[in-house]
Design a protein around this motif. Structure first.
Motif, mmCIF file in Angstrom:
data_model
loop_
_atom_site.group_PDB
_atom_site.id
_atom_site.type_symbol
_atom_site.label_atom_id
_atom_site.label_comp_id
_atom_site.label_asym_id
_atom_site.label_seq_id
_atom_site.Cartn_x
_atom_site.Cartn_y
_atom_site.Cartn_z
ATOM 1 N N ARG A 1 0.913 -1.181 0.217
ATOM 2 C CA ARG A 1 -0.112 0.013 -0.057
ATOM 3 C C ARG A 1 0.735 1.424 0.047
ATOM 4 N NH1 ARG A 1 -5.334 -1.725 0.857
ATOM 5 N NH2 ARG A 1 -5.679 -3.539 1.851
ATOM 6 N N THR A 2 2.067 1.055 0.063
ATOM 7 C CA THR A 2 2.940 2.234 0.066
ATOM 8 C C THR A 2 3.464 2.568 -1.327
ATOM 9 O OG1 THR A 2 4.978 0.673 0.539
ATOM 10 C CG2 THR A 2 3.995 1.700 2.429
ATOM 11 N N ALA A 3 3.323 1.600 -2.292
ATOM 12 C CA ALA A 3 3.890 1.869 -3.637
ATOM 13 C C ALA A 3 3.328 3.159 -4.366
ATOM 14 C CB ALA A 3 3.734 0.568 -4.667
ATOM 15 N N SER A 4 4.139 3.942 -4.932
ATOM 16 C CA SER A 4 3.704 5.232 -5.488
ATOM 17 C C SER A 4 2.735 4.997 -6.652
ATOM 18 C CB SER A 4 4.923 5.868 -6.120
ATOM 19 O OG SER A 4 5.615 5.272 -6.892
ATOM 20 N N GLY A 5 2.818 4.047 -7.653
ATOM 21 C CA GLY A 5 1.880 3.846 -8.720
ATOM 22 C C GLY A 5 1.024 2.853 -8.145
ATOM 23 N N TYR A 6 -0.386 3.398 -7.925
ATOM 24 C CA TYR A 6 -1.564 2.559 -7.531
ATOM 25 C C TYR A 6 -1.742 1.168 -8.267
ATOM 26 C CZ TYR A 6 -5.925 1.092 -5.647
ATOM 27 O OH TYR A 6 -7.134 0.600 -5.150
ATOM 28 N N GLU A 7 -1.875 1.609 -9.369
ATOM 29 C CA GLU A 7 -2.739 0.503 -10.460
ATOM 30 C C GLU A 7 -1.525 -0.447 -10.453
ATOM 31 O OE1 GLU A 7 -4.134 2.479 -14.209
ATOM 32 O OE2 GLU A 7 -5.764 2.957 -12.905
ATOM 33 N N ASP A 8 -0.243 -0.184 -10.836
ATOM 34 C CA ASP A 8 0.847 -1.034 -10.912
ATOM 35 C C ASP A 8 0.745 -1.921 -9.521
ATOM 36 O OD1 ASP A 8 1.593 -0.123 -13.259
ATOM 37 O OD2 ASP A 8 3.625 0.889 -12.553
ATOM 38 N N ALA A 9 0.833 -1.297 -8.492
ATOM 39 C CA ALA A 9 0.934 -1.969 -7.325
ATOM 40 C C ALA A 9 -0.200 -3.100 -7.185
ATOM 41 C CB ALA A 9 0.773 -1.044 -5.937
ATOM 42 N N VAL A 10 -1.448 -2.667 -7.635
ATOM 43 C CA VAL A 10 -2.549 -3.642 -7.511
ATOM 44 C C VAL A 10 -2.538 -4.734 -8.533
ATOM 45 C CG1 VAL A 10 -5.077 -3.978 -8.160
ATOM 46 C CG2 VAL A 10 -4.225 -1.939 -6.763
ATOM 47 N N ASP A 11 -1.931 -4.365 -9.807
ATOM 48 C CA ASP A 11 -1.592 -5.262 -10.684
ATOM 49 C C ASP A 11 -0.446 -6.316 -10.108
ATOM 50 O OD1 ASP A 11 -2.202 -6.162 -13.626
ATOM 51 O OD2 ASP A 11 -0.210 -5.321 -14.041
ATOM 52 N N ASP A 12 0.374 -5.902 -9.683
ATOM 53 C CA ASP A 12 1.387 -6.633 -9.100
ATOM 54 C C ASP A 12 0.720 -7.725 -8.134
ATOM 55 O OD1 ASP A 12 4.336 -7.501 -8.473
ATOM 56 O OD2 ASP A 12 3.697 -6.517 -6.491
ATOM 57 N N TRP A 13 0.061 -6.978 -7.369
ATOM 58 C CA TRP A 13 -0.685 -8.064 -6.031
ATOM 59 C C TRP A 13 -1.466 -9.070 -6.978
ATOM 60 C CZ3 TRP A 13 -5.836 -7.098 -3.742
ATOM 61 C CH2 TRP A 13 -6.031 -7.681 -2.669
ATOM 62 N N HIS A 14 -2.473 -8.532 -7.766
ATOM 63 C CA HIS A 14 -3.147 -9.608 -8.500
ATOM 64 C C HIS A 14 -2.330 -10.876 -9.054
ATOM 65 C CE1 HIS A 14 -6.882 -7.180 -8.971
ATOM 66 N NE2 HIS A 14 -6.753 -7.191 -7.665
ATOM 67 N N GLN A 15 -1.012 -10.385 -9.450
ATOM 68 C CA GLN A 15 -0.283 -11.320 -10.251
ATOM 69 C C GLN A 15 0.439 -12.399 -9.142
ATOM 70 O OE1 GLN A 15 2.491 -9.904 -12.794
ATOM 71 N NE2 GLN A 15 0.993 -8.673 -14.145
ATOM 72 N N ARG A 16 0.450 -11.794 -8.169
ATOM 73 C CA ARG A 16 1.205 -12.649 -6.800
ATOM 74 C C ARG A 16 -0.119 -13.660 -6.317
ATOM 75 N NH1 ARG A 16 3.019 -9.437 -2.869
ATOM 76 N NH2 ARG A 16 2.359 -7.633 -3.726
ATOM 77 N N ARG A 17 -1.219 -13.236 -6.429
ATOM 78 C CA ARG A 17 -2.332 -13.697 -5.900
ATOM 79 C C ARG A 17 -2.531 -14.890 -6.881
ATOM 80 N NH1 ARG A 17 -7.592 -10.755 -4.237
ATOM 81 N NH2 ARG A 17 -7.394 -11.476 -1.865
ATOM 82 N N ALA A 18 -2.452 -14.786 -8.175
ATOM 83 C CA ALA A 18 -2.628 -15.692 -9.117
ATOM 84 C C ALA A 18 -1.700 -16.700 -9.010
ATOM 85 C CB ALA A 18 -2.543 -15.189 -10.575
ATOM 86 N N ALA A 19 -0.372 -16.320 -8.799
ATOM 87 C CA ALA A 19 0.834 -17.224 -8.744
ATOM 88 C C ALA A 19 0.546 -18.355 -7.629
ATOM 89 C CB ALA A 19 2.176 -16.415 -8.728
ATOM 90 N N ALA A 20 0.099 -17.652 -6.452
ATOM 91 C CA ALA A 20 -0.176 -18.347 -5.411
ATOM 92 C C ALA A 20 -1.218 -19.533 -5.423
ATOM 93 C CB ALA A 20 -0.577 -17.631 -4.013
ATOM 94 N N PHE A 21 -2.459 -19.094 -6.133
ATOM 95 C CA PHE A 21 -3.473 -20.020 -6.576
ATOM 96 C C PHE A 21 -2.993 -21.101 -7.565
ATOM 97 C CE2 PHE A 21 -7.765 -18.104 -6.067
ATOM 98 C CZ PHE A 21 -7.677 -17.508 -4.985
ATOM 99 N N ARG A 22 -2.023 -20.671 -8.464
ATOM 100 C CA ARG A 22 -1.580 -21.682 -9.395
ATOM 101 C C ARG A 22 -0.735 -22.787 -8.740
ATOM 102 N NH1 ARG A 22 0.054 -18.271 -13.231
ATOM 103 N NH2 ARG A 22 2.076 -17.844 -12.192
#
Ligand SMILES: C[S@@+](CC[C@H](N)C(=O)[O-])C[C@H]1O[C@@H](n2cnc3c(N)ncnc32)[C@H](O)[C@@H]1O
Length: 259
Positions: free
Chosen positions: A72-93
């Motif tokens: 939540r500290t990252a400056s680019g909000y959309e990049d941070a959310v995108d990165d978080w979604h990718q890490r969630r997807a990787a955890a599911f996979r």
């Protein structure tokens, strides 16, 4: 082939679950449990109780997936959310790869209905899009919105009218156009209490469908203080709250269509 079921389990009442969902729970080999930092022990227990009550016909196991932390500290909000979604997807996979055998059925349990303010389907779409070998199916559930309307014994819409479902954060930016009825979810701040409008009725419910259910209805100007007080008390007592409310503009003339 592996199979994944995303099962809507309703908003908390173990009887507000469909026959299709019960049948699905009984077909599961592996329940994937997402360990969210902000998910309370009560909600984890309610899910387990549903499994104990309905998934009685075959052996199954539980596999925990740790939800990756969000930056939540990252400056680019959309990049941070995108990165978080990718890490969630990787955890599911990783969990599906490692823990679900070929020919087995795994499940994710979604509170209410998986299609309403729930990220499971978006994540699975991302995982499946990467070409991983599984198929998935969605079993709908009763939403907290339906449970709220039933608890208050009201229809969601005025005759022929629109219903706008939104979040507290969005409502704080203004009343949506072309509707006299707004349903508000995910409102940690109690936005209803600060609305400038003087012609709104509110139908509020917390923990709807559970033993702790709280319901208040009336003109916002008359009951807002009571709701603010009761939700603060309940949150302090239980350590968490889930509430939803419907706001309706009073006295709007009904359109001519019939239902
Ligand atoms: C992440 S959303 C999930 C919604 C869910 N998929 C559904 O279909 O209801 C969580 C929000 O749902 C609402 N909610 C869920 N269960 C509820 C309940 N039993 N009583 C009141 N509101 C509830 C609250 O507004 C809460 O902030």
């Amino acid at each position: 082939m592996k199979k994944i079921l995303v099962i809507g389990i309703g908003p908390g009442d173990p009887e507000q679950i469909t026959v299709q969902a019960i049948r699905a729970l009984r077909a599961v080999d592996v329940f994937f449990v997402i360990e969210k930092r902000d998910e309370t022990a009560d909600l984890v227990r309610l899910r387990l109780e549903l499994c104990e009550r309905y998934a009685t016909t075959r052996p199954h196991r539980f596999v925990t997936i740790a939800d990756p932390p969000r930056d939540r500290t990252a400056s680019g909000y959309e990049d941070a959310v995108d990165d978080w979604h990718q890490r969630r997807a990787a955890a599911f996979r990783d969990a599906i790869d490692a823990e679900l055998g070929d020919g087995e059925t795994g499940a994710f349990l979604a509170w209410g209905d998986p299609g309403l303010y729930d990220s499971t389907l978006r994540i699975l779409e991302q995982v499946a899009g990467a070409g991983d070998g599984f198929e998935y199916e969605v079993i709908p559930g009763v939403t907290s919105v339906q449970a709220l309307a039933a608890a208050h014994r009201i229809p969601l819409n005025r005759i022929g009218g629109a219903v706008h479902v939104t979040t507290g954060r969005k409502l704080a930016t203004g009343w949506p156009a072309d509707t006299d009825t707004v349903v508000v979810m995910l409102d940690g701040a109690g936005v209803f209490a600060d609305l400038p409008d003087d012609d709104l009725d509110i139908y509020w419910g917390a923990y709807v469908g559970t033993a702790d259910e709280l319901l208040v209805q009336g003109p916002v100007r008359d009951v807002a203080d009571e709701i603010v007080r009761r939700r603060a008390e309940a949150r302090a007592r239980k350590g968490w709250i889930m509430d939803t409310y419907l706001l309706r503009r009073r006295g709007t003339s009904a359109p001519s269509e019939t239902e």
